[in-house]
Design an enzyme around this catalytic site. Structure first.
Site, PDB file in Angstrom:
ATOM      1  N   CYS A 130       0.960  -1.123   0.001  1.00  0.00           N
ATOM      2  CA  CYS A 130       0.085   0.029   0.020  1.00  0.00           C
ATOM      3  C   CYS A 130       0.796   1.373  -0.090  1.00  0.00           C
ATOM      4  O   CYS A 130       1.370   1.711   1.012  1.00  0.00           O
ATOM      5  CB  CYS A 130      -0.989  -0.062   1.207  1.00  0.00           C
ATOM      6  SG  CYS A 130      -2.140   1.500   1.289  1.00  0.00           S
ATOM      7  N   CYS A 133      -0.155   4.344   2.412  1.00  0.00           N
ATOM      8  CA  CYS A 133       0.092   3.817   3.897  1.00  0.00           C
ATOM      9  C   CYS A 133       1.724   3.951   4.163  1.00  0.00           C
ATOM     10  O   CYS A 133       2.041   4.593   5.068  1.00  0.00           O
ATOM     11  CB  CYS A 133      -0.542   2.616   4.107  1.00  0.00           C
ATOM     12  SG  CYS A 133      -2.148   2.390   4.211  1.00  0.00           S
TER      13      CYS A 133
END
Length: 176
Positions: A130, A133
């Site tokens: 991700c 993130c």
């Protein structure tokens, strides 16, 4: 199974993983809690029972009870968040602006130093791929005082643990 037994169980083609796992187990740029928690969170995120058991068996006792729970919580919460935020980032549209409506209380009170929890979340986010993130957690840990070498060490641990888990899975499949 101990960490040494896990290393010994890896096939010859994974010799580099054996070496990396051994050297990262004593990575000097991370403090003891950061190192152990990164290994634990990464093992859980890698989703392999053998690897998780060996690594938690090795590094769990090096953490306080609260830190062990926090490392597990980092893997748990990021397992959810990485899927959700990767979706909003990749699809775009209205989704990034909508409230997530997902409980994330552990992030506010992880039970350990915020920078350590964020480092573990970064390692798990690297495993789960991700980008949004990873960027967010990297900024927090750097703002919290960690160096680029410390961030790199955590991601190296995540990469090696994940690769070890893949090899263990492959060998189990081939042996079945």
């Amino acid at each position: 199974m101990s960490l040494e037994a896990l290393r010994a169980s890896l096939p010859d083609y994974a010799r580099d993983l054996k070496l990396n796992l051994g050297s990262l187990a004593t990575e000097p740029v991370l403090n003891a809690q950061q190192l152990a928690g990164t290994f634990v969170a990464s093992a859980i995120a890698s989703r392999n029972a053998v690897v998780t058991k060996a690594i938690v068996g090795e590094f769990g006792p090096k953490l306080s009870a609260e830190a062990l729970v926090a490392a597990k919580a980092a893997a748990a919460i990021m397992g959810m968040n990485n899927v959700y935020y990767r979706f909003t980032h990749l699809v775009g549209g209205d989704y990034p602006g909508l409230p997530a409506k997902l409980r994330m209380n552990v992030m506010a009170k992880p039970g350990v130093e915020k920078v350590d929890f964020e480092l573990w979340s970064l390692a798990v986010s690297a495993i789960n791929g991700c980008g949004m993130c990873m960027e967010s957690h990297e900024k927090v840990v750097r703002h919290g005082g960690l160096s680029s070498e410390q961030v790199q060490a955590a991601v190296r641990i995540a990469a090696v643990v994940h690769a070890v888990a893949a090899v263990v899975e492959a060998e189990a499949a081939l042996a079945a």
